[in-house]
Enzyme design. Structure first.
Site, PDB file in Angstrom:
ATOM      1  N   GLU A  63      -5.078  -4.833   0.217  1.00  0.00           N
ATOM      2  CA  GLU A  63      -5.116  -5.637   1.437  1.00  0.00           C
ATOM      3  C   GLU A  63      -5.816  -6.971   1.183  1.00  0.00           C
ATOM      4  O   GLU A  63      -5.317  -8.041   1.558  1.00  0.00           O
ATOM      5  CB  GLU A  63      -5.850  -4.869   2.530  1.00  0.00           C
ATOM      6  CG  GLU A  63      -6.238  -5.669   3.747  1.00  0.00           C
ATOM      7  CD  GLU A  63      -7.357  -5.002   4.516  1.00  0.00           C
ATOM      8  OE1 GLU A  63      -8.482  -5.541   4.533  1.00  0.00           O
ATOM      9  OE2 GLU A  63      -7.110  -3.928   5.111  1.00  0.00           O
TER      10      GLU A  63
ATOM     11  N   ASP B  15       0.081  -1.636   4.250  1.00  0.00           N
ATOM     12  CA  ASP B  15      -0.250  -2.996   4.680  1.00  0.00           C
ATOM     13  C   ASP B  15      -0.551  -3.886   3.481  1.00  0.00           C
ATOM     14  O   ASP B  15      -0.142  -5.053   3.443  1.00  0.00           O
ATOM     15  CB  ASP B  15      -1.397  -3.001   5.687  1.00  0.00           C
ATOM     16  CG  ASP B  15      -2.739  -2.605   5.102  1.00  0.00           C
ATOM     17  OD1 ASP B  15      -2.771  -1.803   4.155  1.00  0.00           O
ATOM     18  OD2 ASP B  15      -3.770  -3.090   5.614  1.00  0.00           O
TER      19      ASP B  15
END
Length: 343
Positions: A58, A114
């Site tokens: 991330e 993500d």
């Protein structure tokens, strides 16, 4: 008059001694350079200073996106080289989500969707900005594996698993609403698989619209989908917290036509603390317990953008000395979202 007083009050709350962005573009090169100096190590690793200095997919993805927003190709190259060499080690094109300083290696090979999405989006942005299709090819290879390994069919349609392992239970799946990075999904629909990414975006909007828990009806960090039922999952935090705060940011950044409706419960929650010493950083959606500390500078930046949209610029804070990696990241992402959505 009341709105003017409210804006002035929020200005005082959000500045925190750091100062606000000047008139015009919120993207100041000096602020990005300060961020890169503090959090991007020479080898291209983003250090999460609020989490024992670890690195994760991330953070690398956020760094790459920020580097494109500020036109910093040298830093982007360092970030991408380190990421590919140290996190893209699973045997596919996805990324190990966690790298620790002690063993100096990836210590959890499960990917986080993500992180995979943010890195792929950063590469697509770089391909467009610097006309380098090598970046574009790398992004499309990642997206092929996201499609094949992380998208599953449910009653909500095609949803994103948070990772390849550990999120499919007997008859249910655990989801993270903040992993739907709506502006990235829009870019993927234009460059990769239009029908797939539009369907994923639609499932995310449906998830945010329905996954409302607690007295305020807030989106949770984690939610379990069992058939058509949404519930707070056992074994996961049951809060509106550091994950879910990104949900309204992505809805605005993605230009969703229903962003206001999706974000209304969060706006009401934050507005309900006007005049209080602070807005609690988290609230437990199962018990109602509020954190005894307030939103970080980054959290306040997201709240200002969510509440005031195109009028938020004078109230957006700058990165201060007390902001850790995540708070500073949210501040810069909020300014990038404002710039790309409203300017």
């Amino acid at each position: 008059m009341r709105k003017i007083l409210l804006i002035l009050a929020l200005l005082g709350a959000t500045l925190g001694g750091a100062g606000a962005a000047s008139a015009g573009s919120p993207l100041h090169r000096s602020e990005w350079q300060a961020f890169a100096t503090r959090f991007v190590l020479p080898e291209g690793r983003v250090a999460d200073t609020g989490n024992k200095g670890i690195s994760h997919s991330e953070g690398q993805g956020y760094g790459m996106i920020m580097a494109t927003a500020y036109g910093d190709r040298e830093t982007f190259e360092r970030l991408w080289r380190w990421t590919a060499a140290n996190l893209q080690v699973r045997g596919d094109h996805l990324f190990a989500w966690k790298w620790e300083t002690g063993p100096a290696r990836a210590t959890d090979l499960n990917s986080a969707s993500d992180g995979d999405i943010l890195i792929a989006w950063g590469l697509l942005r770089a391909a467009d900005l610097w006309q380098d299709e090598g970046y574009g090819a790398a992004a499309l290879a990642i997206l092929d594996d996201v499609r094949d390994r992380l998208v599953v069919e449910t009653s909500l349609g095609k949803v994103l698993l948070p990772g390849p392992e550990g999120f499919v239970r007997d008859g249910s799946v655990v989801l993270n609403p903040s992993y739907w990075v709506f502006p990235a999904l829009d870019a993927f629909a234009r460059r990769h698989d239009r029908d797939l990414w539009r369907a994923v975006s639609d499932s995310g909007r449906a998830l945010v619209a329905r996954a409302r828990f607690g007295e305020a009806g807030l989106p949770p960090d984690w939610v379990e989908l069992a058939g058509t039922e949404l519930r707070l999952p056992s074994g996961f935090e049951t809060v509106f917290g550091f994950n879910a705060i990104r949900v309204p940011l992505y809805a605005i950044w993605g230009g969703l036509d229903d962003a206001d409706a999706l974000n209304r419960p969060v706006v009401s929650w934050w507005s309900g603390h006007d005049g209080a010493p602070f807005i609690p950083a988290t609230v437990d959606l199962a018990t109602g317990a509020k954190a005894p500390y307030g939103l970080s500078g980054g959290g306040r930046a997201v709240s200002v953008l969510t509440r005031f949209g195109g009028e938020a610029l004078p109230m957006l804070p700058s990165v201060g000395d007390t902001d850790d990696y995540y708070s500073a990241t949210l501040i810069l992402l909020t300014k990038i979202a404002f710039s790309e959505r409203f300017m």
